[in-house]
Design an enzyme around this catalytic site. Structure first.
Site, mmCIF file in Angstrom:
data_model
loop_
_atom_site.group_PDB
_atom_site.id
_atom_site.type_symbol
_atom_site.label_atom_id
_atom_site.label_comp_id
_atom_site.label_asym_id
_atom_site.label_seq_id
_atom_site.Cartn_x
_atom_site.Cartn_y
_atom_site.Cartn_z
ATOM 1 N N LYS A 39 76.817 -18.139 -0.504
ATOM 2 C CA LYS A 39 76.140 -18.016 0.792
ATOM 3 C C LYS A 39 74.669 -17.679 0.579
ATOM 4 C CE LYS A 39 77.458 -13.145 1.145
ATOM 5 N NZ LYS A 39 78.036 -12.085 1.983
ATOM 6 N N TYR A 266 42.661 -10.747 -0.232
ATOM 7 C CA TYR A 266 42.432 -10.256 1.127
ATOM 8 C C TYR A 266 42.253 -8.741 1.162
ATOM 9 C CZ TYR A 266 44.058 -14.813 2.850
ATOM 10 O OH TYR A 266 44.202 -16.152 3.118
#
Length: 371
Positions: A39, A266
């Site tokens: 999954k 940044y």
């Protein structure tokens, strides 16, 4: 999301390590059958990549969370046994029967609704029993008995093939709640008809409690441990007995010498204190390399090199000891020289658990089986 196949960043998956972990898990748990949870993109390792090699690695069946994961496996030509762990909308019951999925059912009402729309293909049913996870499944013996009786009375549409519960804390050193759930499980199933698939052992139960689960320990339904992560992170079992199943690698795309006093990335959260060689890597939080991993030590040419500056969506920077040519390999998770970066190292650095690290890896990351 598009897979970036024309980029150096990739996950290298080891088939031999997966096979080793499968056999080790069977040995420790005593389980004769192992179903591997694939999954959430096989915990980030690659749904189809892992599913295609699972059988030859000793896996006896696959477990997914949602119907679409199972369908994707079938459409890839894989005919292995597949368990759908999560609930599905009743209107999709005919699809589940068409693809021969063992389908999890949590209520009698669901069965009654499905009975009205199923055709000639029987639905293989896996009954969910809630012993304390409090997620899905019936909680009372009466409700469970009613479900079983309904399945028997409507055997033209249903095949009663599986029953399970899920332990919430089987990897916890304090096993009080596990014992409570275990006792509740045996109380609920006592005297009732059991199907051929009785499965309760998740990774923690398989590794630490299999002998406490008589009659219910022949199937291991596991994920974490087979992907090389010790469920208790070394508290209840040895970490070094499992093998890492992947390495995450990239390569320098740009290298430049930056003078002292310059901000990197940044917000200029990192400022060079001296002239510094800076390398750029084509990986960022858009790939699942999260902001929490800032300042982690990467491995280049057998040396530890600190990642610097804020991690951007697609790129990040690393401080180099000297100039390296563009294309130089960088290991984020894995071995380089005498050093190794493990999921546990990244967990200690970031606070993100190992299984959440891998599940976060996005579809953009190229995944390749290397042995």
């Amino acid at each position: 999301m598009v897979e970036a196949i024309h980029r150096s960043t990739r996950i290298e998956f080891s088939k031999s390590s997966l096979a080793y972990n499968v056999q080790y898990t069977k040995q420790v748990s005593g389980a004769k059958t192992l179903w591997l949870a694939v999954k959430s993109n096989a915990y980030g390792h690659g749904l189809l990549q892992v599913s295609k090699i699972a059988r030859e690695c000793g896996v006896d069946g696959l477990a997914v969370s949602v119907l679409d994961e199972g369908i994707a496996i079938r459409q890839a030509g894989i005919d292995d046994f597949i368990l759908i762990l999560g609930p599905i909308d009743v209107k999709y019951a005919p699809i589940a029967s068409k693809y021969h999925f063992l389908t999890t059912v949590s209520s009698l009402d669901w069965l009654k609704s499905a009975d009205k729309i199923l055709g000639k293909e029987k639905l293989s049913v896996n009954l969910a029993v809630d012993t304390g996870m409090n997620r899905i499944g019936v909680r009372s013996k009466k409700d469970l008995k009613d479900e079983i009786e309904f399945l028997q009375e409507h055997s033209d549409h249903f095949s009663y093939d599986g029953i399970f519960t899920h332990f919430a804390s089987s990897d916890n050193p304090d096993d009080h709640y596990f014992q409570r759930q275990k006792n509740r499980w045996y109380e609920l199933i006592d005297g009732l008809i059991m199907p051929r698939y009785v499965h309760v052992m998740n990774s923690g139960a398989a590794m630490y409690h299999s002998k406490e689960l008589p009659g219910c320990n022949s199937i291991a339904r596991v994920g974490t441990v087979v992907y090389g992560v010790e469920p208790s992170e070394g508290v209840l079992g040895p970490i070094d007995k499992l093998k890492p199943v992947f390495e995450l690698k990239s390569a320098l795309t740009f290298v430049k010498k930056i003078p002292a006093g310059e901000g990197i990335s940044y917000g200029s959260k990192f400022v060079t204190s001296r002239d510094t060689w800076i390398g750029t890597l084509p990986i960022g939080y858009g790939d699942g390399w999260l902001a929490e991993y800032q300042d982690f030590q990467l491995l280049i040419d057998g040396q530890k090199c600190r990642q610097v500056g804020q991690i951007a969506m697609d790129q990040m920077m690393v401080a180099l000891p000297h100039e390296y040519p563009i294309g130089t390999e960088v290991t984020l998770i894995g071995k380089s020289g005498k050093y190794e970066n493990t999921l546990y190292d990244l967990h200690k650095h970031s606070g993100v658990p190992p299984w959440k690290i891998t599940v976060a890896f996005s579809d953009r990351l190229k995944r390749m089986v290397v042995d």
